[in-house]
Each structure stands twice: as structure tokens, then as C-alpha cells.
Design an enzyme around this catalytic site. Structure first.
Site, mmCIF file in Angstrom:
data_model
loop_
_atom_site.group_PDB
_atom_site.id
_atom_site.type_symbol
_atom_site.label_atom_id
_atom_site.label_comp_id
_atom_site.label_asym_id
_atom_site.label_seq_id
_atom_site.Cartn_x
_atom_site.Cartn_y
_atom_site.Cartn_z
ATOM 1 N N GLY A 38 0.423 -1.038 0.071
ATOM 2 C CA GLY A 38 -0.193 -0.085 0.055
ATOM 3 C C GLY A 38 1.257 1.293 0.140
ATOM 4 C CB ALA A 86 -7.683 0.472 5.921
ATOM 5 C CE1 TYR A 87 -13.088 -4.952 1.288
ATOM 6 C CE2 TYR A 87 -14.158 -2.727 1.362
ATOM 7 C CZ TYR A 87 -14.535 -4.066 0.973
ATOM 8 O OH TYR A 87 -15.340 -4.415 0.104
ATOM 9 C CE1 TYR A 151 -12.417 2.599 4.578
ATOM 10 C CE2 TYR A 151 -13.139 4.939 4.511
ATOM 11 C CZ TYR A 151 -12.101 4.173 3.940
ATOM 12 O OH TYR A 151 -10.751 4.389 4.356
ATOM 13 C CD1 TRP A 176 -10.148 13.109 0.003
ATOM 14 C CD2 TRP A 176 -9.448 14.979 -1.355
ATOM 15 N NE1 TRP A 176 -11.553 14.084 0.385
ATOM 16 C CE2 TRP A 176 -10.398 14.779 -0.372
ATOM 17 C CE3 TRP A 176 -8.912 16.332 -1.978
ATOM 18 C CZ2 TRP A 176 -11.305 16.051 -0.948
ATOM 19 C CZ3 TRP A 176 -9.202 16.865 -2.141
ATOM 20 C CH2 TRP A 176 -10.750 16.687 -1.586
#
Length: 326
Positions: A38, A86-87, A151, A176
Site C-alpha cells: 500500500g 485496511a479495507y 466504510y 485523499w
């Protein structure tokens, strides 16, 4: 974060907590990062180069599998644990609620409890989506969460679960997130700019871009105090950190295109549209600006100018601006 074996247990409960562990002066810091590919994880790996860093993804460390968390923690014996996993599929979460909560709430709590048992402080990333965007002013840490979708709810409950599981936790809300790594808004806009004559971008959602390198810098700045501070110290708790200044998705795109043009890219026309012109499965907060004063007061970390961070990102993705290259 993909599906994995389910993990039971009550959120906020875990093994007995060990005493704080403190690195000796001059020694490397041992860090365990949940997540490896990520954006934030990659930035952390670069920023913490020279320390003993272990970054793991499933199956080695799966937030839906408490056994893998325990095994990873025992192998790494970290002094600091960072949850950069994270999802994050905002729209898909509306149809995958169980998985979103398994990762963002239960998995985060299991990881925090394991860090507590190890005596390691814990840094957990959260999101502006815990708010509904109706305040009309930047949100502060004491504002009550009011998420609009699955979420956001999973991340809000994850925050509470982490803080309950480990008193030496930092929950860092951001928004963001972009970088030269992974999939993000900057890379999407560059791709679309090369394909289209016009970009139509939402101009009535307010917030601020946050670049992964700046978030990684913040973790590195906080780390020495977190390693030494006891539970109850002001160093722990909820903090907001985004870039500065506030803008809209349209404003962000305008700057991306302007900087891309200075690097010799052909750029399309840019048109402003309303959220209602771009319907999505999940609702987005219209004004999720975050007030970053608390982290400045307590940790001395001020929001980075995202326009400068964008330039550094584009230097990696496109190359230097022409006036700098000549």
C-alpha cells in the site's frame, strides 16, 4: 486486504499489557508494519530505511486471522507497530459489510491488543469518512463521528476498538491519500488526461490531499516520544493530519494538470460538476475538512503543503518540470 479465516473474540480485549519498551540510544528501532504494497506502507519503508522494519501482508499477517497476527508479532518482536492495512473499497463495502468490519474494526483491534501485550505503541490510520461532512467547518478530534456508509462506520468503530484495546495508541485520521505508488487519484487523473479531451471532476466535495510520504514523516517524528511515553500521555489518542490548504477534487485536479503541463504533458479541458452528476454506490461527505491543530500542538507536526508534495510525486511519475530540467 482480501478475505481470510474469520477471527472471533470481543473487540477491545486481549492479553495482559506489558510495560512500555524503550529503545536504547543509538540502537535501531524494530518496527512491524501491517501492509506492504500500500501507499503508506511503501512510504514508511522508504522513510524508516536503516531501521529494522518488517512489513507483512496476507497470509503472513492477515487482519482477519488473529493467529497470523500473533505469529507475526512473536517473530518480529517490534518496539513500534503501524497498521497501514485496511479495507478501503468505499463503494464495494456497501455489499461487503462483514469483510469491511472484519478488517477495519476487529482486525485493527486484534493487532492493537497484540501490540499492547508486546509493550509496543501502536499507530493506526483512519479516515475523514468517519464524518458526514455537514458541520460546515473543519472537524476537530472531539467531534462525534457520523459516517454516511459502511466504510466510514467500519473505520469509526475501528478507531474506538483500537483505543479501547491499547492505551498507547495513536489513531491518525487523514484523507485523499496519494503517492507515486499504488492506485490513487493523481495516477487516475494522469491516465485519464492522456486518454480524454475533457475531464469532468466534482467541485462540491471539500477536503485536502494527503501524500503518503508526509504521513510516513509524521510517524517517524512521533516515534521517539511514543516509544518512551507511558499510557495517559498526551502523545497518544486521536489526531488529524492532512495536507494544506483545503481544496476540492476539482481544485486538486486543476493543480495536477497545471503541474503535468509544466512537465510537457498534454492536458485536457477541465470541467466542474456536482456530486449529483457523478452518482456512486456509497455517499461521500461533502465537507470533510480536518482541523490539524492538535497534532501541531502536541507533536509539532504541521500539515505539509500538498502542492509541493504533488510536485515530488510527479517528479517520480513523469519527470522534473521543464524549467527545472533545462
Amino acid at each position: 486486504m482480501g478475505p481470510g479465516p474469520g477471527g472471533g473474540g470481543a473487540v477491545g480485549q486481549g492479553p495482559a499489557r506489558a510495560a512500555p519498551r524503550r529503545s536504547q540510544p543509538g540502537l535501531l528501532m524494530r518496527v512491524l508494519i501491517a501492509g506492504r504494497q500500500g501507499q503508506v506502507a511503501q512510504a514508511l519503508l522508504r522513510r524508516l530505511d536503516g531501521h529494522a522494519v518488517t512489513a507483512l501482508e496476507p497470509p503472513e499477517l492477515d487482519l482477519t486471522d488473529p493467529a497470523s497476527i500473533a505469529a507475526a508479532m512473536e517473530a518480529a518482536r517490534p518496539e513500534l507497530v503501524v497498521n497501514a492495512a485496511a479495507y478501503t473499497a468505499v463503494d464495494r463495502a456497501e455489499d461487503q459489510e462483514a469483510l469491511a468490519f472484519a478488517v477495519n474494526r476487529d482486525g485493527a483491534a486484534h493487532l492493537a491488543a497484540a501490540a499492547a501485550a508486546m509493550g509496543a505503541p501502536f499507530v493506526h490510520f483512519s479516515t475523514d469518512y468517519v464524518f458526514d461532512g455537514r458541520k460546515g467547518a473543519p472537524y476537530v478530534e472531539t467531534d462525534a463521528p457520523s459516517p454516511l456508509g459502511v466504510y466510514g462506520r467500519s473505520k469509526a468503530e475501528g478507531e474506538a476498538a483500537v483505543l479501547a484495546a491499547h492505551p498507547r495508541s495513536v489513531v491518525l485520521r487523514t484523507a485523499w491519500v496519494c503517492s507515486a505508488d499504488g492506485a490513487n487519484f493523481v495516477k487516475t487523473m494522469l491516465r485519464l488526461a492522456a486518454e480524454r479531451e475533457e475531464l469532468r471532476v466534482v467541485a462540491d466535495q471539500h477536503g485536502a490531499p494527503s501524500f503518503a510520504a508526509d504521513l510516513a514523516d509524521a510517524v517517524a517524528v512521533m516515534a521517539p516520544r511514543l516509544l518512551a511515553a507511558p499510557a495517559g500521555d498526551a502523545a497518544f489518542g486521536l489526531f488529524h493530519l492532512t495536507g494544506s490548504p483545503h481544496t476540492t477534487w476539482h481544485g486538486f485536479t486543476a493543480e495536477i494538470l497545471a503541474q503535468a503541463a509544466r512537465r510537457g504533458m498534454r492536458v485536457p479541458r477541465l470541467a466542474a460538476i456536482a456530486t449529483t452528476d457523478y452518482p456512486t454506490r456509497a455517499m461521500r461527505p461533502a465537507d470533510a475538512r480536518l482541523d490539524c491543530g492538535r497534532i501541531a500542538d502536541i507533536h509539532g507536526i504541521s500539515p505539509a503543503d500538498w502542492r509541493l508534495s504533488l510536485a515530488q510525486c510527479l517528479d517520480r511519475l513523469v519527470g522534473p518540470a521543464k524549467e527545472l530540467a533545462e
